[in-house]
Scaffold this active site. Structure first.
Site, PDB file in Angstrom:
ATOM      1  N   LYS A 106       2.733   2.311   2.287  1.00 10.58           N
ATOM      2  CA  LYS A 106       2.660   3.172   3.588  1.00 10.58           C
ATOM      3  C   LYS A 106       3.608   2.206   4.720  1.00 10.58           C
ATOM      4  O   LYS A 106       3.930   1.471   4.658  1.00 10.58           O
ATOM      5  CB  LYS A 106       1.440   2.781   4.222  1.00 10.58           C
ATOM      6  CG  LYS A 106       0.549   3.181   3.676  1.00 10.58           C
ATOM      7  CD  LYS A 106      -1.048   3.070   4.601  1.00 10.58           C
ATOM      8  CE  LYS A 106      -2.099   4.463   4.611  1.00 10.58           C
ATOM      9  NZ  LYS A 106      -3.059   4.572   5.662  1.00 10.58           N
ATOM     10  N   LYS A 126       1.113  -1.109  -0.224  1.00  8.73           N
ATOM     11  CA  LYS A 126       0.208  -0.028  -0.300  1.00  8.73           C
ATOM     12  C   LYS A 126       1.106   1.222   0.168  1.00  8.73           C
ATOM     13  O   LYS A 126       0.121   2.499   0.008  1.00  8.73           O
ATOM     14  CB  LYS A 126      -0.945   0.035   1.017  1.00  8.73           C
ATOM     15  CG  LYS A 126      -1.847  -0.771   1.154  1.00  8.73           C
ATOM     16  CD  LYS A 126      -3.220  -0.569   1.867  1.00  8.73           C
ATOM     17  CE  LYS A 126      -2.632  -0.654   3.633  1.00  8.73           C
ATOM     18  NZ  LYS A 126      -3.789  -0.686   4.934  1.00  8.73           N
TER      19      LYS A 126
HETATM   20  N1  C2G Z   1     -10.567   6.841   8.872  1.00 12.42           N
HETATM   21  C1  C2G Z   1     -11.584   7.693   9.221  1.00 12.42           C
HETATM   22  N2  C2G Z   1     -11.658   9.078   9.334  1.00 12.42           N
HETATM   23  C2  C2G Z   1     -10.125   9.615   9.349  1.00 12.42           C
HETATM   24  C3  C2G Z   1      -8.984   8.397   9.351  1.00 12.42           C
HETATM   25  C4  C2G Z   1      -9.203   7.639   8.909  1.00 12.42           C
HETATM   26  O1  C2G Z   1     -12.505   7.163   9.062  1.00 12.42           O
HETATM   27  N3  C2G Z   1      -9.325  10.889   9.712  1.00 12.42           N
HETATM   28  C5  C2G Z   1     -10.733   5.279   8.499  1.00 12.42           C
HETATM   29  C6  C2G Z   1     -10.469   5.019   6.917  1.00 12.42           C
HETATM   30  O2  C2G Z   1     -11.345   5.738   5.832  1.00 12.42           O
HETATM   31  C7  C2G Z   1      -9.929   3.481   7.304  1.00 12.42           C
HETATM   32  C8  C2G Z   1      -9.818   3.739   8.182  1.00 12.42           C
HETATM   33  O3  C2G Z   1     -10.453   4.486   9.374  1.00 12.42           O
HETATM   34  O4  C2G Z   1     -11.349   3.427   6.879  1.00 12.42           O
HETATM   35  C9  C2G Z   1      -9.085   3.266   8.655  1.00 12.42           C
HETATM   36  O5  C2G Z   1      -7.691   3.757   8.275  1.00 12.42           O
HETATM   37  P1  C2G Z   1      -5.802   3.342   7.196  1.00 12.42           P
HETATM   38  O6  C2G Z   1      -5.234   2.979   9.095  1.00 12.42           O
HETATM   39  O7  C2G Z   1      -5.388   4.875   6.570  1.00 12.42           O
HETATM   40  O8  C2G Z   1      -6.723   2.217   6.808  1.00 12.42           O
HETATM   41  P2  C2G Z   1      -6.105   2.176   4.935  1.00 12.42           P
HETATM   42  O9  C2G Z   1      -5.113   2.734   4.564  1.00 12.42           O
HETATM   43  O10 C2G Z   1      -7.287   3.410   4.154  1.00 12.42           O
HETATM   44  O11 C2G Z   1      -6.560   1.277   4.806  1.00 12.42           O
HETATM   45  O12 C2G Z   1      -8.039  -3.105   2.630  1.00 12.42           O
HETATM   46  C10 C2G Z   1      -8.285  -2.237   2.968  1.00 12.42           C
HETATM   47  C11 C2G Z   1      -7.328  -1.749   2.941  1.00 12.42           C
HETATM   48  O13 C2G Z   1      -6.574  -1.747   4.439  1.00 12.42           O
HETATM   49  C12 C2G Z   1      -7.794   0.141   4.225  1.00 12.42           C
END
Ligand code: C2G
Length: 131
Positions: free
Chosen positions: A46, A44
């Site tokens: 990340k 990803k």
């Molecule tokens: N999130 C949120 N508000 C934020 C930051 C994050 O609602 N200010 C939500 C994201 O939309 C996601 C969850 O928190 O649903 C986790 O965010 P991340 O850890 O950034 O996840 P991500 O990298 O988007 O991974 O297969 C799907 C991926 O693994 C999603």
């Protein structure tokens, strides 16, 4: 028992994560979090500050979370939903539409992201004030 699942990296846990975990749990009785492994994070593009094990320990301490499983690939969602008899798949709306193919297996709900907070912002703000 209505089971809910959500996916993510959940690094440097913040109120945006807590909000979606709380709202996801409120939709059912049991919340599974599929937590991105360090290797999957590389896919990803990340780089989490905390290791998978530390992010898992932190998530398991959150009252909304009932089970944490590893997210190792983009392709595992259908299998997870079937294996854990999941009723609802929840993601933040930055993923709007991306997982609609799961609708054949369960309800798919995208929730509004929490504005003004992100792991990236935390890192940038910290560097600016302490860099
Ligand atoms: N999130 C949120 N508000 C934020 C930051 C994050 O609602 N200010 C939500 C994201 O939309 C996601 C969850 O928190 O649903 C986790 O965010 P991340 O850890 O950034 O996840 P991500 O990298 O988007 O991974 O297969 C799907 C991926 O693994 C999603």
């Amino acid at each position: 028992m209505k089971k809910v699942i959500t996916y993510g990296t959940f690094d440097l846990i913040h109120t945006g994560h807590i909000n979606i975990l709380r709202r996801a749990k409120e939709m059912g009785d049991y919340l599974i979090v599929a937590l991105s492994t360090d290797e999957f994070n590389e896919l990803k593009n990340k780089k989490a500050y905390y290791t998978y094990e530390d992010r898992k320990t932190i998530l398991e301490a959150i009252k909304y979370v009932d089970k944490v499983i590893p997210e190792k690939s983009w392709e595992q969602k259908k299998q997870d939903i079937q294996e854990y008899s999941v009723d609802i798949f929840v993601m933040g709306d930055d993923w709007e539409g991306k997982f609609d193919f799961l609708r054949e297996l369960c309800e798919v709900i995208y929730l509004p992201r929490t504005i003004g907070i992100s792991t990236t912002k935390i890192k940038e703000d910290f560097m600016r004030t302490n860099g």
